[in-house]
Design a protein around this motif. Structure first.
Motif, PDB file in Angstrom:
ATOM      1  N   SER A  70      -3.090  -1.264  -6.913  1.00 49.10           N
ATOM      2  CA  SER A  70      -1.717  -1.299  -6.416  1.00 49.10           C
ATOM      3  C   SER A  70      -1.675  -2.121  -5.141  1.00 49.10           C
ATOM      4  O   SER A  70      -2.662  -2.215  -4.408  1.00 49.10           O
ATOM      5  CB  SER A  70      -1.188   0.113  -6.153  1.00 49.10           C
TER       6      SER A  70
ATOM      7  N   ARG B 159       0.855  -2.322  -1.858  1.00 50.50           N
ATOM      8  CA  ARG B 159       1.963  -1.705  -1.142  1.00 50.50           C
ATOM      9  C   ARG B 159       2.730  -0.748  -2.040  1.00 50.50           C
ATOM     10  O   ARG B 159       3.959  -0.681  -2.032  1.00 50.50           O
ATOM     11  CB  ARG B 159       2.888  -2.774  -0.564  1.00 50.50           C
TER      12      ARG B 159
ATOM     13  N   ILE C   9       2.900  -0.805  -5.325  1.00 45.13           N
ATOM     14  CA  ILE C   9       3.279  -1.355  -6.624  1.00 45.13           C
ATOM     15  C   ILE C   9       2.049  -1.346  -7.514  1.00 45.13           C
ATOM     16  O   ILE C   9       1.090  -2.078  -7.254  1.00 45.13           O
ATOM     17  CB  ILE C   9       3.821  -2.784  -6.478  1.00 45.13           C
TER      18      ILE C   9
ATOM     19  N   ALA D 263      -0.539  -1.838 -10.817  1.00 47.27           N
ATOM     20  CA  ALA D 263      -0.818  -2.843 -11.835  1.00 47.27           C
ATOM     21  C   ALA D 263      -2.012  -2.378 -12.640  1.00 47.27           C
ATOM     22  O   ALA D 263      -2.868  -1.634 -12.148  1.00 47.27           O
ATOM     23  CB  ALA D 263      -1.081  -4.202 -11.206  1.00 47.27           C
TER      24      ALA D 263
ATOM     25  N   ARG E  12       0.923  -5.601 -16.182  1.00 45.30           N
ATOM     26  CA  ARG E  12       1.576  -4.301 -16.120  1.00 45.30           C
ATOM     27  C   ARG E  12       2.050  -3.929 -17.516  1.00 45.30           C
ATOM     28  O   ARG E  12       2.142  -4.788 -18.408  1.00 45.30           O
ATOM     29  CB  ARG E  12       2.755  -4.355 -15.149  1.00 45.30           C
TER      30      ARG E  12
ATOM     31  N   PHE F  57       8.980  -7.806 -15.083  1.00 44.39           N
ATOM     32  CA  PHE F  57       8.624  -6.669 -14.245  1.00 44.39           C
ATOM     33  C   PHE F  57       9.781  -5.695 -14.143  1.00 44.39           C
ATOM     34  O   PHE F  57      10.922  -5.993 -14.537  1.00 44.39           O
ATOM     35  CB  PHE F  57       8.242  -7.166 -12.853  1.00 44.39           C
ATOM     36  N   ASP F  58       9.480  -4.546 -13.608  1.00 51.98           N
ATOM     37  CA  ASP F  58      10.487  -3.523 -13.324  1.00 51.98           C
ATOM     38  C   ASP F  58      11.024  -3.778 -11.923  1.00 51.98           C
ATOM     39  O   ASP F  58      10.305  -3.609 -10.939  1.00 51.98           O
ATOM     40  CB  ASP F  58       9.861  -2.141 -13.410  1.00 51.98           C
TER      41      ASP F  58
ATOM     42  N   LEU G  78      10.383  -1.539  -8.823  1.00 54.09           N
ATOM     43  CA  LEU G  78       9.088  -1.498  -8.143  1.00 54.09           C
ATOM     44  C   LEU G  78       9.079  -2.330  -6.867  1.00 54.09           C
ATOM     45  O   LEU G  78       8.203  -2.152  -6.016  1.00 54.09           O
ATOM     46  CB  LEU G  78       7.998  -2.012  -9.091  1.00 54.09           C
ATOM     47  N   VAL G  79      10.045  -3.233  -6.724  1.00 51.20           N
ATOM     48  CA  VAL G  79      10.059  -4.117  -5.568  1.00 51.20           C
ATOM     49  C   VAL G  79      10.557  -3.392  -4.324  1.00 51.20           C
ATOM     50  O   VAL G  79      10.262  -3.801  -3.196  1.00 51.20           O
ATOM     51  CB  VAL G  79      10.929  -5.358  -5.857  1.00 51.20           C
ATOM     52  N   LYS G  80      11.298  -2.301  -4.491  1.00 50.03           N
ATOM     53  CA  LYS G  80      11.918  -1.636  -3.349  1.00 50.03           C
ATOM     54  C   LYS G  80      10.919  -1.266  -2.250  1.00 50.03           C
ATOM     55  O   LYS G  80      11.187  -1.490  -1.070  1.00 50.03           O
ATOM     56  CB  LYS G  80      12.671  -0.396  -3.818  1.00 50.03           C
TER      57      LYS G  80
ATOM     58  N   VAL H 230       8.376  -2.705  -1.206  1.00 46.54           N
ATOM     59  CA  VAL H 230       7.878  -3.887  -0.508  1.00 46.54           C
ATOM     60  C   VAL H 230       8.903  -4.426   0.479  1.00 46.54           C
ATOM     61  O   VAL H 230       8.563  -5.045   1.485  1.00 46.54           O
ATOM     62  CB  VAL H 230       7.481  -4.982  -1.525  1.00 46.54           C
TER      63      VAL H 230
ATOM     64  N   ARG I 252      16.233  -3.399   1.130  1.00 47.99           N
ATOM     65  CA  ARG I 252      16.320  -2.336   0.124  1.00 47.99           C
ATOM     66  C   ARG I 252      17.775  -1.904  -0.105  1.00 47.99           C
ATOM     67  O   ARG I 252      18.146  -1.503  -1.212  1.00 47.99           O
ATOM     68  CB  ARG I 252      15.474  -1.138   0.553  1.00 47.99           C
TER      69      ARG I 252
END
Length: 733
Positions: free
Chosen positions: A526, A528, A530, A532, A555, A581-582, A585-587, A589, A595
């Protein structure tokens, strides 16, 4: 008639006895007078000259004040001097000359032994200097016996030299050949000047030594003057305590031996052993030390010797670290024609090594070397520093380390090997087992240019050694987590600081020249937060810039192909991403303001992204992005969208959607542009058009608009066009 004859005989007998008594008394008186004369005035020439000639025939040219007779000692020479022009001078109060009585009975003058009493040896080592440098040996007493078959025996030699009590004994057969030793070596005459220089060095070394009680030195020897190479000798030195400028020693015992040839050895073997109960110096101490030295001529090689040194040191303590025990074994071939060994080897072992940096149960070092070919050009100059001392040698080495435990590092076992071939220093094989993984590496350094190169394969958890890394490296690696350690293959190049710089600036001097090239691969991990399933990439580092040109992340929803560039000093970064990607999952980061841009969105299907992101770490105002994105099955404020795609741009907290298009069942919408200003929370629509249920759009805009439109009912989707500005802050009330 008979009585007068008997009386006459008695009278004659008495007269004879009286005359005999008178003669005996006269002889005794003459003997006494002769003894007194010989004692007071010395032997006359007819007695002295043959005696002096006898001594000279044995190689002893004695000078004395007088040669006289002593009642209890026999013939004694007073104030004897034996000297060599410019060499040592031996002065004796008395030399007792003992004659062979059996030979003397046959009127043959033969010296049986010499007894030396109260002698002093003085040898000026540096004439003409004030104060003069002189070697002194005092209080000499000894007996020199002249045995049959030209054999000399030295017995009971005692003297005092530099506060050391000397004791010597030994025998020499064919002693008269001693005078022919120098004549037998005309090609190698005895170098008196060199001997004087060595003795001066010895006196300078001995001068500061202090002893609690006088040490004792014993030497015994045996040999044949016709065979100098067959001499044998034993030497021992004992000192209860010694104080020197370098430290103190207790219970010192030194022994040395010179053995005659054996059936398997054609020449002499020399050896020495040193034992000390304790050594101490300003920076450390040793509990016990034992050393052994051997040397013997090589068979078939003239002027070459096989030499060896072994030793054990126990409980060594220094300011740099401690060791429970140190053992070593060294060997080399030495030639009389060169100061450097022809080859050499060393094996050393340290046990229970303790230092401020950690503990090691065992360290073993093996080394072998030979002199560099003298025909090769000299490479070293003043820039080499202490490396110039190693240039004359070619070395190979290997080391093993077991159970290293430090404050921030634990190594189960490490093995390494290397070589030195001026100007190249190489580590050809480093293998280490640590933290359940391994490290393999090799490196080379050009000492002349200071260029270094290393290759490594890392397969252990580097997160376990974070305290050893720089703060920047720790912050970077703390963003990662993995189930199994990644496999990293890398190559590094750098230019090292000048060897003459005692305090180099590694960050300022070396890091600008550092270049890394390599690749890594890892399983479940992972970044941060996220997760994988797997990741891999090549990477480079140079001029403070990191590059990952082909980062591949796997992923469950798909694969991502990413390239990354980041400047270590400016903290600028740049990402290029092709990914499925989802989006949720970026939130983790994103920064807080970033956000909030996603707080109205809910994603129930993967997104497809082709774009790039740039900015500066820890400064969200410089964040920028552009590209295209495709989303499916998402909702905005509870209103679902089956499909959404758009090109986008983001800079300065301003998001622009270019030609966005959305579909929901039979409904659809598109626009020439949508712009969201996250700073003012205002949405701009440009030529938005489509066919949709108006209430869906109103609810997406906000509760106020939805409430205003609530009385209206639409049986069919409405075709419409919208252009304007929406205040997102009011729309959320």
């Amino acid at each position: 008639m008979g009585r007068p004859d008997q009386s006459s005989r008695r009278t004659r007998c008495f007269r004879f006895l009286r005359r005999l008594r008178t003669a005996v008394l006269f002889l005794l008186l003459m003997a006494l007078a002769a003894a007194i004369y010989l004692n007071q005035f010395g032997l006359p020439g007819f007695l002295k000259d043959p005696l002096v000639a006898e001594l000279r025939s044995r190689g002893l040219d004695l000078q004395f004040d007088r040669l006289r007779f002593r009642w209890t000692r026999g013939i004694v020479a007073d104030n004897v001097v034996l000297e060599q022009n410019g060499g040592p001078r031996l002065m004796l109060d008395e030399v007792e000359v003992r004659l062979n009585h059996r030979a003397l009975a046959g009127f043959n003058l033969q010296v049986d032994s010499l007894v030396l009493r109260e002698g002093m040896l003085a040898w000026p080592l540096q004439p003409g200097v004030s104060p003069p440098v002189t070697l002194h040996v005092d209080h000499i007493t000894s007996t020199l016996r002249f045995l049959p078959d030209d054999t000399w025996e030295l017995e009971g030699f005692r003297a005092l030299f530099a506060d050391t009590r000397l004791q010597l004994s030994g025998t020499i057969s064919n002693a008269s050949a001693l005078r022919r030793w120098e004549a037998r070596r005309p090609e190698r005459p005895f170098d008196v000047a060199a001997l004087r220089a060595r003795l001066r060095t010895l006196l300078q070394w001995l001068d500061p030594l202090q002893f609690e009680s006088p040490p004792e030195l014993q030497l015994s020897f045996r040999g044949d003057a016709m065979r100098p190479d067959a001499f044998q000798a034993e030497f021992s030195l004992s000192a209860p305590s010694a104080s020197t400028p370098w430290g103190t020693a207790t219970n010192v015992h030194l022994t040395a031996r010179l053995q005659p040839p054996s059936p398997r050895q054609s020449s002499q073997v020399a050896g020495a052993n040193l034992r000390a109960g304790g050594l101490s110096w300003p920076d450390g101490s040793v509990g016990r030390i034992e050393l052994g030295l051997t040397s013997s001529p090589r068979s078939g090689s003239s002027g070459q010797f096989d030499s060896g040194l072994t030793g054990e040191i126990h409980e060594m303590e220094t300011r740099w670290g401690n060791a429970g025990a140190i053992a070593f074994d060294a060997g080399w071939i030495q030639s009389m024609n060169t100061p450097l060994p022809l080859d050499g080897r060393l094996r050393g072992e340290l046990r229970e090594l303790r230092s401020p940096w950690g503990l090691a149960r065992r360290v073993e070092v093996n080394m072998a070397g030979v002199p560099r070919d003298s025909n090769q050009a000299t490479l070293a100059d003043e820039t080499w520093g202490w490396w110039s001392k190693l240039e004359p040698f070619e070395l190979d080495w290997a080391a093993v380390l077991d159970d290293l435990a430090g404050p921030h590092l634990e190594v189960e076992r490490a093995e390494m090997a290397g070589a030195w071939r001026a100007p190249w220093l190489s580590v050809t094989n480093l293998q280490a087992a640590l933290y359940g993984g391994t490290l393999s590496a090799s490196s080379t350094v050009d000492v002349g240019t200071r260029e270094a190169r290393a290759e490594a394969v890392v397969e252990f958890d580097v997160l376990q050694i974070l305290p050893l890394l720089s703060p920047d490296a720790r912050r970077w690696l703390n963003q990662f987590a993995w189930e199994l350690p990644p496999r990293v293959v890398s190559e590094a190049r750098a230019r090292l600081p000048a060897w003459t710089n005692a305090a180099p600036d590694w960050r300022g001097e070396v890091k600008p020249t550092l270049r890394l090239d390599g690749q890594f691969e890892v399983g479940r991990c992972s970044f941060r937060g996220i997760p994988a399933d797997a990741a891999r990439s090549h990477f480079t580092y140079s001029n403070f810039v990191w590059r990952l040109p082909d980062l591949h992340v796997e992923r469950p929803e798909g694969e991502s192909r990413i390239s990354y560039t980041g400047h270590e000093r400016t903290k600028d970064y740049h990402w290029k991403i092709q990914s499925r990607f989802d989006p949720a999952l970026v939130k983790p980061v994103l920064e807080p303001d970033q956000r909030r841009a996603l707080e109205f969105l809910e994603f129930r299907a993967p997104a497809e992204l082709d774009g790039e992101v740039w900015g500066r770490w820890h400064d969200e105002s410089l964040l920028g992005a552009r590209g295209s994105i495709t989303l499916g099955d998402l909702s905005f404020r509870g209103e679902t969208v089956d499909h959404l795609q758009s090109a986008f741009q983001y800079t300065n907290l301003l998001l622009r959607l270019v030609n966005p298009e959305a579909r929901r069942g039979e409904q659809h919408a598109r626009a020439d542009g949508v712009q969201v200003d996250f700073a003012s929370r205002v949405l701009h629509l440009t030529n938005a058009r489509g066919v949709a249920d108006p209430m869906v759009i109103c609810r997406a805009i906000g509760p106020k608009v939805s409430k205003v439109m609530e009385p209206y009912r639409f049986d069919q989707p409405v075709t419409g066009r919208v252009e304007g500005v929406i205040d997102l802050r009011k729309g959320t009330e």
